[in-house]
Design a protein around this motif. Structure first.
Motif, PDB file in Angstrom:
ATOM      1  N   GLY A  45       0.794  -1.225   0.000  1.00 34.96           N
ATOM      2  CA  GLY A  45       0.000   0.000   0.000  1.00 34.96           C
ATOM      3  C   GLY A  45       0.816   1.258   0.000  1.00 34.96           C
ATOM      4  O   GLY A  45       0.290   2.341   0.291  1.00 34.96           O
ATOM      5  N   TYR A  78     -14.052   3.108  -1.706  1.00 35.80           N
ATOM      6  CA  TYR A  78     -13.137   2.164  -1.061  1.00 35.80           C
ATOM      7  C   TYR A  78     -13.098   2.471   0.435  1.00 35.80           C
ATOM      8  O   TYR A  78     -12.596   3.517   0.810  1.00 35.80           O
ATOM      9  N   ARG A  79     -13.611   1.624   1.272  1.00 35.71           N
ATOM     10  CA  ARG A  79     -14.305   0.383   1.051  1.00 35.71           C
ATOM     11  C   ARG A  79     -15.263   0.171   2.193  1.00 35.71           C
ATOM     12  O   ARG A  79     -15.345   1.009   3.095  1.00 35.71           O
ATOM     13  N   TYR A  97     -14.647  -1.806  -5.333  1.00 34.17           N
ATOM     14  CA  TYR A  97     -14.630  -1.510  -6.759  1.00 34.17           C
ATOM     15  C   TYR A  97     -15.984  -1.718  -7.439  1.00 34.17           C
ATOM     16  O   TYR A  97     -16.097  -1.514  -8.637  1.00 34.17           O
ATOM     17  N   ASN A 122     -11.786   2.033   5.636  1.00 28.32           N
ATOM     18  CA  ASN A 122     -10.587   1.414   5.073  1.00 28.32           C
ATOM     19  C   ASN A 122      -9.515   1.318   6.153  1.00 28.32           C
ATOM     20  O   ASN A 122      -8.320   1.426   5.874  1.00 28.32           O
ATOM     21  N   SER A 128      -5.161  -4.947   0.515  1.00 32.14           N
ATOM     22  CA  SER A 128      -4.940  -4.890  -0.928  1.00 32.14           C
ATOM     23  C   SER A 128      -3.483  -5.184  -1.215  1.00 32.14           C
ATOM     24  O   SER A 128      -2.606  -4.901  -0.389  1.00 32.14           O
ATOM     25  N   SER A 132      -4.713   1.256  -2.867  1.00 31.88           N
ATOM     26  CA  SER A 132      -6.145   1.217  -3.143  1.00 31.88           C
ATOM     27  C   SER A 132      -6.786   2.592  -3.183  1.00 31.88           C
ATOM     28  O   SER A 132      -7.757   2.816  -3.907  1.00 31.88           O
ATOM     29  N   HIS A 262      -3.679  -0.879 -13.607  1.00 31.94           N
ATOM     30  CA  HIS A 262      -4.294  -0.639 -12.299  1.00 31.94           C
ATOM     31  C   HIS A 262      -5.210   0.568 -12.365  1.00 31.94           C
ATOM     32  O   HIS A 262      -5.227   1.312 -13.349  1.00 31.94           O
ATOM     33  N   ASP A 264      -5.321   3.336 -10.307  1.00 36.31           N
ATOM     34  CA  ASP A 264      -4.924   4.660  -9.825  1.00 36.31           C
ATOM     35  C   ASP A 264      -4.476   5.551 -10.972  1.00 36.31           C
ATOM     36  O   ASP A 264      -4.205   5.093 -12.085  1.00 36.31           O
ATOM     37  N   ALA A 270      -6.078   7.546  -6.322  1.00 38.50           N
ATOM     38  CA  ALA A 270      -7.135   6.704  -6.895  1.00 38.50           C
ATOM     39  C   ALA A 270      -8.252   7.511  -7.548  1.00 38.50           C
ATOM     40  O   ALA A 270      -9.179   6.918  -8.107  1.00 38.50           O
ATOM     41  N   ASN A 297      -9.692  -5.577 -10.955  1.00 42.16           N
ATOM     42  CA  ASN A 297     -10.985  -5.119 -10.463  1.00 42.16           C
ATOM     43  C   ASN A 297     -11.734  -4.440 -11.602  1.00 42.16           C
ATOM     44  O   ASN A 297     -11.130  -4.051 -12.604  1.00 42.16           O
ATOM     45  N   ASP A 330      -8.685  -8.475   3.213  1.00 44.74           N
ATOM     46  CA  ASP A 330      -9.240  -8.234   1.884  1.00 44.74           C
ATOM     47  C   ASP A 330     -10.679  -8.733   1.774  1.00 44.74           C
ATOM     48  O   ASP A 330     -11.320  -9.089   2.776  1.00 44.74           O
TER      49      ASP A 330
END
Length: 830
Positions: A45, A78-79, A97, A122, A128, A132, A262, A264, A270, A297, A330
């Motif tokens: 992360g 998220y999330r 997601y 989160n 993750s 994320s 990904h 981001d 993100a 995702n 997760d």
């Protein structure tokens, strides 16, 4: 239908704080947290902490909305989000997601003020395997539908045939009668009436990556003679089919030049801005890609619209895990409860997008090694087929992981950490030694040395093993045991995705003559070998390299670095960026991106890059996910006489390098490149490519920057082109107050008066904006303590990037200063 932009004027705070601030969505709360060396998210992360975040918005609900249906659509939080309406918890979104729409009709107070409150949790880390972000990082829309209405996502468009072209339009509605029109631009080309109609389109122009022609389907709902609701949807007419003879789009064999991607957006974290998503697709298309794998995702709506417009095939993916953890906190504990909602949501979003050609049920999952996992896999496959019978279902499978799980050797333990006993026991498989890792890994059938003992290592990811094995990992599933263990899941899929298993490519045609396969995740240094096989074997339909755009998190996984702490896989703070992208987080292609174009045949001639001249006598720590650390620059201030390698990429037979008028000789091109050893001397570096008959086929030139450097601010002109196309798409959705302003990407460089960037004079830069908002400012340095949200960042190889939001039709001024006193100012126009 009214689609109301619901992104402005949210009050935001961390849970427990007494004061809040006003933010505009999308918003990434994690990006504003202070990174910490001991953050529980770890290197995965990027050392950002998590948290619990509160978003609150008050809004007036007109009395005239009573009797209509009012929905709210969250494209991504998220999330573990809980949504409250007027003080009562009403809805939940567990997956960070998954897009969800909720019916507010019976919960609102009409003719007065209402409140939406979102709590995004989160806090439990790690959850993750990459960065994320946190909070409401994708757009929110309020949707108002009349009592007699077309349902949300109530129009489904399907191509039945292409010769002649016939399309099917199914409309779900409440009351009224339906009229359908097909428009080519502003011109009507076909029409019909009814809920479920088949319409021929004479002389249709088909959609493909090469020719992404879009039509518009206009559906109007009538109550008697009065039009009461309508939709306008862009779509392409295209059919896909597949067999062991290949993948076909509109009957034409299609090879996927793919890149994983990904979610981001680099310096923006993100946050999913429409301009950012369109920019990524445009840059990838210009560099020769024709396919994206959404890793790992579901992708955004904006990304799909950009893929439709530019012509980019999309594999939209669901999850990185199933019910077995890969990270301690997760989604694995919740997937059994929500997988059906997740699939329905993804298909609803994707169905009318011609760019979507595959759905993926997961990435590197090991569950199919057991009967329970195969039963779950079949449920997922059947659910996708039930929702959309026309698109194939796939998965990105690491065959080594599945094969070992079948032996009871799970890669991950119950808490998502790596199972060290399993890692240590993998040594019986074929791998490459350190000397043969990378592009020269052991070939199929060759026995490679045993894997090192991982039992004493502290990695929490499978990728640690891949790092040690290099390209030898491609042969770890070549044996019969692996074949038997993986065949049930591979044969259950329509198309089988192989992660790092190219050793199996040549044998699958004979062993599994009905199987259609592709490289769902591969090492960029292996592209020349992989692409040669894609062209040779009809059943091998493409290659998706890891990774196209660089990304935050998995810090340093792809870095070539001179920093001593780069030796370990789990790189410590302040490592930030993955470093594996063939395009950096600013959008600049690296050396491998140019080689890729030569391999694919999307560019020809010759391109050069040079290994950094500012580390004489130092050997960088290598990564399996990169084949080079070369930079496209011949400006290395203060490095005269330092040794460098000049890497030349060409589709020719021979190349020659000329430095300041002196030839360094000619070399034969092997696997689309040749390497020359020399020392850095400022001036002109030139490369020339020749064909087999000695004829010149191309030239490339790099020139050193002059001594006097200045700051350059150069807004990207492509932003205006993107905006025009996005505006058209926005009107199609009939969204009121379509955007929160214009977003402009502004590269900042340290260069001479001619714009030649200097690679060895980096400075701390400060950026500020008047008349607009600085959304992010940073560079592509993979290891830094700088902060994208502070307005201060050190350039990297002479480059930085500012992203500015400004009001439509207004001007803003960007001012950039350097620590040495350089200053530049630019007026930006939306």
């Amino acid at each position: 239908m009214k689609m109301i932009n619901f992104n402005r004027s949210w009050e935001f705070c961390r849970e427990g704080e007494e004061t809040s601030r006003t933010v505009t969505l999308p918003h990434d709360a994690m990006l504003h947290e202070a990174r910490q060396a001991d953050a529980e998210s770890g290197s995965a992360g990027a050392y950002f902490p998590g948290g619990v975040y509160i978003y609150r918005k008050e809004f007036d609900v007109p009395s005239e909305w009573k009797g209509q249906q009012v929905l709210i659509r969250f494209e991504g939080i998220y999330r573990n989000a809980v949504i409250a309406v007027n003080g009562e918890d009403c809805f939940e979104i567990a997956n960070g997601y998954t897009e969800r729409s909720f019916d507010l009709t019976e919960l609102l107070r009409y003719g007065e003020a209402n409140e939406i409150r979102v709590r995004a949790d989160n806090s439990k880390q790690p959850n993750s395997r990459w960065y994320s972000g946190s909070g409401i990082y994708r757009p929110v829309t309020l949707i108002v539908l009349p009592e007699t209405r077309i349902e949300e996502e109530g129009v489904r468009i399907r191509t039945l045939s292409i010769d002649p072209a016939r399309i099917e339009i199914a409309t779900a509605h409440r009351g009224g009668s339906v009229k359908v029109e097909i428009l080519d631009g502003l011109d009507p080309v076909a029409a019909a009436e009814g809920d479920h109609v088949e319409i021929p389109v004479p002389g249709a122009r088909l959609w493909s990556a090469e020719h992404p022609h879009l039509y518009v389907c206009r559906v109007t709902l009538f109550d008697g003679e009065r039009a009461v609701d309508s939709r306008e949807i862009s779509f392409g007419i295209r059919r896909i089919s597949w067999s062991s003879k290949g993948l076909f789009v509109n009957g034409e064999e299609t090879l996927l030049r793919g890149g994983c991607l990904h979610h981001d957006n680099g310096v923006l974290g993100a946050c999913t801005y429409e301009e950012s998503e369109w920019r990524k697709v445009r840059i990838m298309k210009e560099l020769g890609f024709n396919a994206i794998r959404s890793s790992h995702n579901p992708c955004s709506r904006a990304l799909l619209s950009a893929c439709d417009y530019y012509g980019m095939y999309m594999m939209d993916e669901t999850w990185d895990m199933w019910y077995q953890h890969k990270s301690k906190y997760d989604y694995a504990d919740r997937i059994r409860d929500f997988w059906q909602d997740d699939i329905r949501s993804l298909v609803r979003k994707d169905y009318n997008h011609s760019s979507v050609i595959m759905y993926s049920i997961g990435n590197e999952i090991s569950e199919p090694a057991k009967p329970e996992g195969m039963e779950f896999a079949q449920k997922l496959i059947d659910a996708f087929h039930a929702e959309d019978p026309d698109r194939p279902v796939t998965a990105g499978l690491n065959l080594m992981i599945v094969a070992n799980a079948a032996k009871g050797k799970e890669m991950y333990n119950a808490e998502g950490g790596i199972n060290k006993d399993t890692a240590a026991d993998i040594g019986g498989q074929e791998q490459a030694s350190e000397e043969t890792s990378g592009a020269d890994a052991a070939g199929a059938g060759e026995e490679a040395p045993q894997m090192p003992d991982f039992s004493k290592m502290d990695s929490t990811m499978f990728n640690m093993i891949a790092m040690q094995m290099g390209s030898g990992m491609n042969h770890s599933a070549d044996g019969d045991d692996a074949d038997q263990a993986t065949s049930p899941i591979l044969d259950a899929l329509d198309l089988a995705g192989y992660n790092y298993a190219s050793g199996r490519y040549p044998m699958e045609g004979e062993k599994h003559p009905n199987r259609v396969i592709y490289g769902s995740e591969t090492l960029p240094p292996d592209l020349a070998d992989n692409w040669a096989m894609v062209k040779e074997y009809p059943y091998l339909v493409g290659d998706f390299m890891w990774i196209a755009f660089d990304y935050l998190g998995e810090a340093g996984i792809g870095a070539w670095s001179y920093s001593p702490d780069a030796m370990q896989f789990d790189k410590p703070y302040p490592w930030l960026i993955g470093g594996a992208g063939v395009i950096d987080i600013l959008g600049n292609p690296d050396a491998e991106a140019y080689r890729n174009q030569m391999i694919w045949g999307t560019d020809s001639g010759v391109k050069m890059a040079v290994t950094p001249a500012n580390h004489p006598g130092e050997e960088p720590y290598h990564s399996a996910w990169r084949g080079t650390n070369a930079v496209r620059s011949w400006s290395w201030k203060g490095c005269e006489g330092n040794p460098v390698q000049v890497e030349v990429y060409s589709d020719g037979t021979e190349v020659e390098v000329i430095l300041n008028g002196e030839s360094l000789g000619r070399k034969t091109v092997e696997k689309y490149q040749a390497i020359f050893e020399t020392v850095y001397r400022p001036g002109r570096l030139e490369a020339v490519s020749y064909d087999a008959d000695g004829r010149e086929t191309g030239r490339d030139l790099l020139v050193s920057a002059a001594e006097d450097l200045e700051l350059h601010i150069d807004p990207e002109s492509s932003s205006q082109k993107n905006c025009a196309a996005m505006d058209a798409g926005c009107r199609r959705e009939e969204k009121e107050d379509c955007r929160e302003g214009r977003i402009i990407y502004v590269p900042v460089t340290l260069a001479d008066a001619e714009g030649r960037v200097e690679s060895n004079a980096d400075e701390l830069l400060s950026a500020e904006v008047s008349g607009g908002e600085l959304l992010g400012f940073g560079s592509a340095n993979p290891r830094t303590v700088d902060d994208f949200t502070s307005g201060q960042y050190t350039s990297y190889y002479g480059r930085a990037l500012a992203v500015v939001r400004m009001e439509e039709g207004r001007e803003a001024v960007l001012l950039v200063r350097s620590a040495s006193g350089k200053c530049a100012e630019k007026v930006l126009k939306a």
